[in-house]
Design a protein around this motif. Sequence first.
Motif, short mmCIF file in Angstrom:
data_model
loop_
_atom_site.label_atom_id
_atom_site.label_comp_id
_atom_site.label_asym_id
_atom_site.label_seq_id
_atom_site.Cartn_x
_atom_site.Cartn_y
_atom_site.Cartn_z
N ASP A 1 26.57 15.34 -19.28
CA ASP A 1 26.43 16.26 -18.11
C ASP A 1 27.69 17.35 -18.08
N GLN A 2 28.69 16.69 -18.43
CA GLN A 2 30.01 17.58 -18.37
C GLN A 2 29.83 18.70 -19.30
N LYS A 3 29.50 18.20 -20.75
CA LYS A 3 29.01 19.19 -21.60
C LYS A 3 28.05 20.19 -21.38
N ALA A 4 27.07 19.97 -20.64
CA ALA A 4 26.00 20.97 -19.81
C ALA A 4 26.50 21.58 -19.12
N ARG A 5 27.49 21.14 -18.11
CA ARG A 5 27.99 22.05 -17.15
C ARG A 5 28.86 23.18 -17.67
N ALA A 6 29.56 22.63 -18.73
CA ALA A 6 30.51 23.54 -19.40
C ALA A 6 29.98 24.51 -20.10
N THR A 7 28.87 24.19 -20.50
CA THR A 7 27.93 25.48 -21.49
C THR A 7 27.40 26.34 -20.20
N ILE A 8 26.86 25.94 -19.23
CA ILE A 8 26.40 26.77 -18.18
C ILE A 8 27.53 27.73 -17.53
N GLY A 9 28.59 27.10 -17.35
CA GLY A 9 29.80 27.77 -16.73
C GLY A 9 30.38 28.76 -17.81
N LEU A 10 30.35 28.58 -19.14
CA LEU A 10 30.78 29.54 -19.94
C LEU A 10 29.81 30.70 -20.10
N LEU A 11 28.73 30.45 -19.64
CA LEU A 11 27.73 31.73 -19.80
C LEU A 11 27.40 32.44 -18.48
N LEU A 12 28.46 32.32 -17.62
CA LEU A 12 28.24 33.09 -16.19
C LEU A 12 29.49 34.13 -16.32
N GLU A 13 29.25 35.31 -15.74
CA GLU A 13 30.20 36.37 -15.33
C GLU A 13 31.06 35.70 -14.57
N ASP A 14 32.21 36.04 -14.57
CA ASP A 14 33.24 35.79 -13.58
C ASP A 14 32.82 35.90 -11.94
N ASN A 15 32.22 36.63 -11.73
CA ASN A 15 31.65 37.20 -10.28
C ASN A 15 30.28 35.87 -9.89
N GLN A 16 29.92 35.25 -10.91
CA GLN A 16 28.77 34.29 -10.74
C GLN A 16 29.29 32.95 -10.54
N LEU A 17 30.61 32.60 -11.01
CA LEU A 17 31.09 31.38 -11.04
C LEU A 17 31.15 30.73 -9.77
N HIS A 18 31.13 31.33 -8.41
CA HIS A 18 31.01 30.65 -7.20
C HIS A 18 29.60 29.90 -7.20
N LEU A 19 28.49 30.17 -7.85
CA LEU A 19 27.57 29.65 -8.00
C LEU A 19 27.20 28.22 -8.25
N ILE A 20 28.53 27.70 -9.17
CA ILE A 20 28.43 26.50 -9.74
C ILE A 20 29.79 25.77 -9.38
N ARG A 21 31.00 26.46 -9.09
CA ARG A 21 31.95 26.03 -8.87
C ARG A 21 32.27 24.56 -8.28
N LYS A 22 31.28 24.37 -6.96
CA LYS A 22 31.63 23.32 -6.39
C LYS A 22 30.40 21.95 -6.65
N GLN A 23 29.70 22.31 -7.65
CA GLN A 23 28.60 21.40 -8.02
C GLN A 23 29.28 20.20 -8.89
N ALA A 24 28.78 19.12 -8.62
CA ALA A 24 29.29 17.86 -9.05
C ALA A 24 28.85 17.61 -10.46
N THR A 25 27.43 18.07 -10.76
CA THR A 25 26.57 17.98 -12.05
C THR A 25 26.16 19.16 -12.39
N ALA A 26 25.71 19.38 -13.54
CA ALA A 26 25.21 20.46 -14.40
C ALA A 26 23.67 20.88 -13.68
N HIS A 27 23.11 19.79 -13.11
CA HIS A 27 21.88 19.87 -12.19
C HIS A 27 22.10 20.61 -11.10
N GLY A 28 23.46 20.67 -10.39
CA GLY A 28 23.66 21.19 -9.15
C GLY A 28 23.49 20.24 -7.96
N THR A 29 23.86 18.71 -8.10
CA THR A 29 23.59 18.05 -6.87
C THR A 29 24.86 17.07 -6.95
#
Length: 81
Positions: free
Chosen positions: A53-81
Amino acid sequence: TTDDVLTRIAKLSNSNYQTWKFKIELLLTKQDLWDTISKPAPNPVTDKWLTRDQKARATIGLLLEDNQLHLIRKQATAHGT
């Protein structure tokens, strides 16, 4: 390699969600990580699942523009829960 793929996929912006989403699904499927997003977390959660899950979350995070990081920053899992 994964790093080569990451540099070729356009990062999520305000205008490319559908294409980005499909490419993320393909990438995570290729990395055998898609189930961390497409299926509920196991009960109990295992160390192996947490690592994946951490690997998936990191992959997703690395493929967001900086101004989109707020969408995932506080999510505990890659799924967003």
